[in-house]
Design an enzyme around this catalytic site. Structure first.
Site: not given
Length: 149
Positions: A71, A73, A99, A102
């Site tokens: 992801h 992040e 999410c 993260c």
């Protein structure tokens, strides 16, 4: 202009920049961008994609995201590990709400503020951030008014 108005303008600019950064993603289903900002300086950036050395293909033949795709992040936070910067007290700007996985990284990285532009179908990441006393703000550059979460 009040300090709050100045901060909102900065937040909008960084979110727009995160959107532009998301364009670097090779993912077809969804492109996500993230910036880590500390003392008004961008100290890291990331977008969703495959790990270094892998083919830049995020989806399988069924158009499902491959399990090893990182992801935005996570890419921005792990990039900090390879630099001389640290994210203590910083703000993370991300084009989609984090999410839960993260969010755990955000907490551990010492990030104190998260500004995001799109709601994700699951809210567990946002709930975890709030539980950790991280300031979470939904602010869509397409909207006029920010909404404190």
């Amino acid at each position: 202009m009040t300090q709050e108005e100045k901060q909102r303008k900065l937040d909008m600019r960084y979110l727009r920049m995160a959107r532009i950064w998301a364009e670097n993603s090779y993912c077809r289903r969804r492109k996500v961008g993230a910036l880590v900002v500390k003392d008004k300086m961008i100290i890291s950036d990331g977008y969703n994609g495959t790990p270094s050395g892998f083919d830049n293909v995020c989806e399988d033949e069924n158009n499902l995201t491959k399990p090893y795709v990182l992801h935005a992040e996570a890419n921005a936070i792990t990039k900090l590990a390879r630099s001389s910067n640290n994210s203590d007290g910083s703000t993370l700007y991300v084009t989609a709400s984090p999410c839960i996985e993260c969010s755990k990284l955000i907490i551990q990285a010492g990030i104190k503020r998260v500004v995001y532009a799109e709601h994700y179908r699951l809210e567990d990441g946002i709930e975890l951030l709030k539980k950790a006393n991280i300031e979470v703000i939904y602010l869509n550059p397409d909207d006029d008014e920010p909404e404190e979460v």
